[in-house]
Design a protein around this motif. Structure first.
Motif, PDB file in Angstrom:
ATOM      1  N   UNK A 208      37.568  38.214  47.469  1.00  0.00           N
ATOM      2  CA  UNK A 208      38.879  37.560  47.547  1.00  0.00           C
ATOM      3  C   UNK A 208      40.014  38.563  47.737  1.00  0.00           C
ATOM      4  N   UNK A 209      39.679  39.840  47.888  1.00  0.00           N
ATOM      5  CA  UNK A 209      40.700  40.849  48.145  1.00  0.00           C
ATOM      6  C   UNK A 209      41.248  41.541  46.920  1.00  0.00           C
ATOM      7  N   UNK A 210      40.621  41.344  45.745  1.00  0.00           N
ATOM      8  CA  UNK A 210      41.074  41.978  44.515  1.00  0.00           C
ATOM      9  C   UNK A 210      40.347  43.291  44.266  1.00  0.00           C
TER      10      UNK A 210
ATOM     11  N   UNK B 271      26.616  31.000  34.075  1.00  0.00           N
ATOM     12  CA  UNK B 271      27.016  32.304  33.532  1.00  0.00           C
ATOM     13  C   UNK B 271      27.109  33.349  34.634  1.00  0.00           C
ATOM     14  N   UNK B 272      27.973  34.337  34.412  1.00  0.00           N
ATOM     15  CA  UNK B 272      28.290  35.345  35.426  1.00  0.00           C
ATOM     16  C   UNK B 272      28.221  36.721  34.778  1.00  0.00           C
ATOM     17  N   UNK B 273      27.493  37.618  35.378  1.00  0.00           N
ATOM     18  CA  UNK B 273      27.472  39.003  34.907  1.00  0.00           C
ATOM     19  C   UNK B 273      28.770  39.700  35.332  1.00  0.00           C
ATOM     20  N   UNK B 274      29.258  40.672  34.572  1.00  0.00           N
ATOM     21  CA  UNK B 274      30.488  41.367  34.965  1.00  0.00           C
ATOM     22  C   UNK B 274      30.435  41.939  36.378  1.00  0.00           C
ATOM     23  N   UNK B 275      29.302  42.518  36.765  1.00  0.00           N
ATOM     24  CA  UNK B 275      29.201  43.099  38.106  1.00  0.00           C
ATOM     25  C   UNK B 275      29.316  42.021  39.185  1.00  0.00           C
ATOM     26  N   UNK B 276      28.737  40.846  38.930  1.00  0.00           N
ATOM     27  CA  UNK B 276      28.855  39.744  39.883  1.00  0.00           C
ATOM     28  C   UNK B 276      30.299  39.262  39.969  1.00  0.00           C
ATOM     29  N   UNK B 277      30.968  39.214  38.831  1.00  0.00           N
ATOM     30  CA  UNK B 277      32.374  38.818  38.809  1.00  0.00           C
ATOM     31  C   UNK B 277      33.208  39.788  39.644  1.00  0.00           C
ATOM     32  N   UNK B 278      32.910  41.081  39.542  1.00  0.00           N
ATOM     33  CA  UNK B 278      33.643  42.084  40.313  1.00  0.00           C
ATOM     34  C   UNK B 278      33.432  41.893  41.812  1.00  0.00           C
ATOM     35  N   UNK B 279      32.223  41.521  42.202  1.00  0.00           N
ATOM     36  CA  UNK B 279      31.957  41.291  43.617  1.00  0.00           C
ATOM     37  C   UNK B 279      32.708  40.065  44.120  1.00  0.00           C
ATOM     38  N   UNK B 280      32.775  39.013  43.299  1.00  0.00           N
ATOM     39  CA  UNK B 280      33.571  37.846  43.660  1.00  0.00           C
ATOM     40  C   UNK B 280      35.020  38.246  43.891  1.00  0.00           C
ATOM     41  N   UNK B 281      35.515  39.113  43.024  1.00  0.00           N
ATOM     42  CA  UNK B 281      36.893  39.583  43.161  1.00  0.00           C
ATOM     43  C   UNK B 281      37.091  40.322  44.482  1.00  0.00           C
ATOM     44  N   UNK B 282      36.151  41.186  44.835  1.00  0.00           N
ATOM     45  CA  UNK B 282      36.264  41.933  46.090  1.00  0.00           C
ATOM     46  C   UNK B 282      36.289  40.989  47.289  1.00  0.00           C
TER      47      UNK B 282
ATOM     48  N   UNK C 131      30.397  41.429  23.485  1.00  0.00           N
ATOM     49  CA  UNK C 131      29.956  40.053  23.687  1.00  0.00           C
ATOM     50  C   UNK C 131      30.819  39.299  24.695  1.00  0.00           C
ATOM     51  N   UNK C 132      32.003  39.811  24.975  1.00  0.00           N
ATOM     52  CA  UNK C 132      32.893  39.171  25.942  1.00  0.00           C
ATOM     53  C   UNK C 132      33.809  40.224  26.538  1.00  0.00           C
ATOM     54  N   UNK C 133      34.609  39.824  27.517  1.00  0.00           N
ATOM     55  CA  UNK C 133      35.519  40.778  28.149  1.00  0.00           C
ATOM     56  C   UNK C 133      36.749  40.060  28.686  1.00  0.00           C
ATOM     57  N   UNK C 134      37.820  40.817  28.792  1.00  0.00           N
ATOM     58  CA  UNK C 134      39.037  40.384  29.469  1.00  0.00           C
ATOM     59  C   UNK C 134      39.211  41.315  30.662  1.00  0.00           C
ATOM     60  N   UNK C 135      39.061  40.763  31.858  1.00  0.00           N
ATOM     61  CA  UNK C 135      39.107  41.561  33.082  1.00  0.00           C
ATOM     62  C   UNK C 135      40.370  41.221  33.869  1.00  0.00           C
ATOM     63  N   UNK C 136      41.061  42.268  34.299  1.00  0.00           N
ATOM     64  CA  UNK C 136      42.297  42.109  35.065  1.00  0.00           C
ATOM     65  C   UNK C 136      42.039  42.599  36.482  1.00  0.00           C
ATOM     66  N   UNK C 137      42.202  41.703  37.457  1.00  0.00           N
ATOM     67  CA  UNK C 137      42.025  42.040  38.867  1.00  0.00           C
ATOM     68  C   UNK C 137      43.388  42.032  39.554  1.00  0.00           C
ATOM     69  N   UNK C 138      43.591  42.991  40.436  1.00  0.00           N
ATOM     70  CA  UNK C 138      44.899  43.158  41.073  1.00  0.00           C
ATOM     71  C   UNK C 138      44.777  43.061  42.587  1.00  0.00           C
ATOM     72  N   UNK C 139      45.723  42.355  43.186  1.00  0.00           N
ATOM     73  CA  UNK C 139      45.825  42.330  44.639  1.00  0.00           C
ATOM     74  C   UNK C 139      46.564  43.567  45.122  1.00  0.00           C
TER      75      UNK C 139
ATOM     76  N   UNK D  91      32.842  29.338  42.184  1.00  0.00           N
ATOM     77  CA  UNK D  91      33.464  30.446  41.455  1.00  0.00           C
ATOM     78  C   UNK D  91      34.142  31.429  42.413  1.00  0.00           C
ATOM     79  N   UNK D  92      33.506  31.701  43.543  1.00  0.00           N
ATOM     80  CA  UNK D  92      34.148  32.542  44.562  1.00  0.00           C
ATOM     81  C   UNK D  92      35.406  31.853  45.092  1.00  0.00           C
ATOM     82  N   UNK D  93      35.326  30.543  45.310  1.00  0.00           N
ATOM     83  CA  UNK D  93      36.490  29.793  45.784  1.00  0.00           C
ATOM     84  C   UNK D  93      37.638  29.862  44.783  1.00  0.00           C
ATOM     85  N   UNK D  94      37.322  29.907  43.497  1.00  0.00           N
ATOM     86  CA  UNK D  94      38.355  30.020  42.469  1.00  0.00           C
ATOM     87  C   UNK D  94      39.102  31.345  42.597  1.00  0.00           C
ATOM     88  N   UNK D  95      38.369  32.431  42.832  1.00  0.00           N
ATOM     89  CA  UNK D  95      39.020  33.721  43.057  1.00  0.00           C
ATOM     90  C   UNK D  95      39.932  33.658  44.277  1.00  0.00           C
ATOM     91  N   UNK D  96      39.442  33.075  45.342  1.00  0.00           N
ATOM     92  CA  UNK D  96      40.249  33.001  46.568  1.00  0.00           C
ATOM     93  C   UNK D  96      41.472  32.134  46.356  1.00  0.00           C
TER      94      UNK D  96
END
Length: 230
Positions: free
Chosen positions: A193-195, A180-191, A214-222, A101-106
């Motif tokens: 990868x530089x997002x 499954x991934x918690x939102x906070x974990x997803x945010x760390x994966x993004x960081x 129950x769900x979210x749409x998260x937008x990460x920016x470089x 999952x981290x590799x996917x962000x990268x």
């Protein structure tokens, strides 16, 4: 998932994020989102691992309309640069390890221009419904169908079990494993990868994300000046 009230806001938001640039869909599948996005004038490329999925997509549009590269969204590089890369309907959870999952962000970061965005639609783990000592929840129940999720909370794994049956009492079973991934974990994966997190909403229409969502749409920016992704 093809209903206009579901698909319409999804495509509207992606048109806005793509702007005048190109869009790349990781795990494009049968083109549920990519085809209407291309019809709105966005130049879309897809990355897909499943041959049968691509065959279904080709019954809708040709290669000139939507180019598809065969491969794994965590590792394969698609030619060109994009203003938005997106993953819809929980698909990042199909990668079954944190490393993947981290590799996917990268990999998403490698495809984006400076200031580009990576968009993920993902469910919030529903562990509050799990009583102590139980490992399964009913996710849906209607005539002819029952859906169950079974959890391995130690390893953040969940398997969705879909039972379909008719008057013959013969059931068909389809299983899909996920991490499954918690939102906070997803945010760390993004960081990693530089997002940075630009926005998070409960749906594509922009509803507020709350503790009950129950769900979210998260937008990460470089950053506008991309940092090197290792």
């Amino acid at each position: 998932m093809f209903a206009p009230e579901v698909l319409g806001p999804t495509v509207d938001r992606l048109v806005e994020l793509a702007g005048e640039g190109r869009a790349l869909e990781f795990a494009v599948g049968t083109g549920r989102v990519a085809v209407p996005l291309a019809e709105r004038g966005v130049r879309v490329t897809g990355l897909e691992l499943s041959g049968p999925m691509i065959e279904q997509l080709r019954t809708k549009v040709d290669e000139e309309t939507i180019e598809v590269v065969v491969g794994d969204m965590a590792t394969v590089r698609v030619p060109g640069e994009f203003t938005v890369v997106y993953l819809v309907y929980n698909t990042i959870s199909n990668l079954l390890t944190q490393e993947e999952q981290v590799a996917c962000f990268r990999n998403a970061a490698r495809h984006l221009v400076g200031g580009g965005r990576f968009v993920i639609e993902l469910w919030v783990p529903d562990l509050r419904r799990l009583p102590p000592g139980q490992s399964a929840t009913v996710i849906h129940n209607e005539p002819g169908y029952i859906g169950l999720d079974t959890y391995d909370v130690l390893n953040q794994q969940v398997v969705s079990h879909h039972f379909k049956f008719d008057d013959s009492k013969q059931a068909q079973l389809f299983r899909s494993p996920h991490r499954y991934i918690w939102p906070a974990e997803l945010d760390l994966m993004a960081q990693l990868a530089g997002f940075e997190l630009e926005s998070r909403h409960a749906d594509w229409a922009g509803a507020e994300f709350t503790s009950e969502s129950r769900s979210h749409v998260s937008v990460y920016r470089l950053p506008s000046e991309p940092t090197q992704v290792r």
